[in-house]
Design a protein around this motif. Structure first.
Motif, PDB file in Angstrom:
ATOM      1  N   ASP A  70      53.162  51.190  87.199  1.00 25.86           N
ATOM      2  CA  ASP A  70      54.125  51.758  86.259  1.00 25.86           C
ATOM      3  C   ASP A  70      55.510  51.243  86.634  1.00 25.86           C
ATOM      4  O   ASP A  70      55.855  51.156  87.820  1.00 25.86           O
ATOM      5  CB  ASP A  70      54.086  53.289  86.323  1.00 25.86           C
ATOM      6  N   PHE A 104      51.823  48.809  77.246  1.00 26.85           N
ATOM      7  CA  PHE A 104      50.762  48.770  78.263  1.00 26.85           C
ATOM      8  C   PHE A 104      49.897  47.537  78.039  1.00 26.85           C
ATOM      9  O   PHE A 104      49.743  47.049  76.917  1.00 26.85           O
ATOM     10  CB  PHE A 104      49.935  50.062  78.286  1.00 26.85           C
ATOM     11  N   ILE A 139      46.203  54.694  82.844  1.00 24.68           N
ATOM     12  CA  ILE A 139      47.491  54.590  82.143  1.00 24.68           C
ATOM     13  C   ILE A 139      47.979  55.971  81.727  1.00 24.68           C
ATOM     14  O   ILE A 139      49.157  56.307  81.884  1.00 24.68           O
ATOM     15  CB  ILE A 139      47.352  53.664  80.915  1.00 24.68           C
ATOM     16  N   TYR A 199      57.047  52.364  75.192  1.00 25.66           N
ATOM     17  CA  TYR A 199      56.002  52.067  76.174  1.00 25.66           C
ATOM     18  C   TYR A 199      55.310  50.764  75.783  1.00 25.66           C
ATOM     19  O   TYR A 199      55.030  50.527  74.601  1.00 25.66           O
ATOM     20  CB  TYR A 199      54.929  53.173  76.204  1.00 25.66           C
ATOM     21  N   LEU A 243      53.434  49.449  81.604  1.00 30.19           N
ATOM     22  CA  LEU A 243      52.289  49.861  82.415  1.00 30.19           C
ATOM     23  C   LEU A 243      51.271  48.729  82.430  1.00 30.19           C
ATOM     24  O   LEU A 243      50.892  48.206  81.378  1.00 30.19           O
ATOM     25  CB  LEU A 243      51.666  51.128  81.835  1.00 30.19           C
TER      26      LEU A 243
END
Length: 200
Positions: free
Chosen positions: A197, A109, A30, A107, A138
């Motif tokens: 991504d 993830f 990541i 972001y 991600l």
């Protein structure tokens, strides 16, 4: 989210050497796509005990650890308290059941989370709404694996099919690659893992 009951039962014994190692390779994968995010906010979605998010904490201004399991959240809150972390927070919440209209992130993830989600497209759309314009989702998960048969999880994902689904939701610049192979790491089977991504 899928399999919450199972995670409730194993929260206190979740951090095995094997899971810690997988979390390390996942967070390294990541990190490659994060760039300079020192002023950005992130969500560790389906964080479990926070193994991945904890190792990425220094990359971001702040990280919100989000999971459906109260016991998992309890574990990460203990870590945050023990380490006196100022840029970490927690939220126990199920995106499949409710909507958090005010939640936003630069972001998001998720590591080995998607395979537990029955309706993948629905959750990807919910996460799309949470991202700021230009924000990144991600994903780290297992490549599709015909040797894995389970009624509880997907048997991995075809990267091209997942990219197509994400494009349908609205994600742009989707790129992915296989980055890790391991013995008996997926339901007792040898398996490979990919990182993906994407951008809003």
């Amino acid at each position: 989210m899928g399999n919450t009951e199972k995670f409730e039962m194993i929260a206190t014994v979740y951090d095995t050497p094997e899971r810690i190692e997988i979390a390390k390779v996942s967070s390294d994968a990541i990190r490659e796509y994060v760039g300079d995010a020192s002023g950005k906010n992130a969500i560790d979605f389906g964080c479990g005990t926070g193994l991945v998010g904890m190792s990425l904490l220094n990359e971001f201004h702040s990280v919100l650890f989000l999971d459906t399991s109260p016991s998992m959240i309890d574990q990460i809150e203990r870590k945050i308290s023990d380490l006196n972390l100022q840029n970490a927070d927690t939220l126990c919440f199920d995106f499949e059941k409710s909507d958090l209209t005010e939640l936003r992130a630069d972001y998001i993830f998720m590591a080995q989370v998607l395979l537990h989600i029955p309706d993948v497209e629905f959750v990807l759309a919910r996460l799309f709404d949470v991202l700021h314009e230009g924000g990144h989702l991600l994903i780290v998960d297992f490549d599709k694996n015909k040797n894995v048969v389970s009624e509880f999880v997907h048997n991995g994902f075809d990267q091209a099919e997942l990219a197509g689904l994400m494009a349908k939701v609205g994600y742009k610049d989707v790129q992915s690659k296989t980055f890790h192979h391991g013995n008996k790491i997926f339901m007792g089977q040898d398996a490979s893992m990919f990182v993906l991504d994407s951008r809003k």
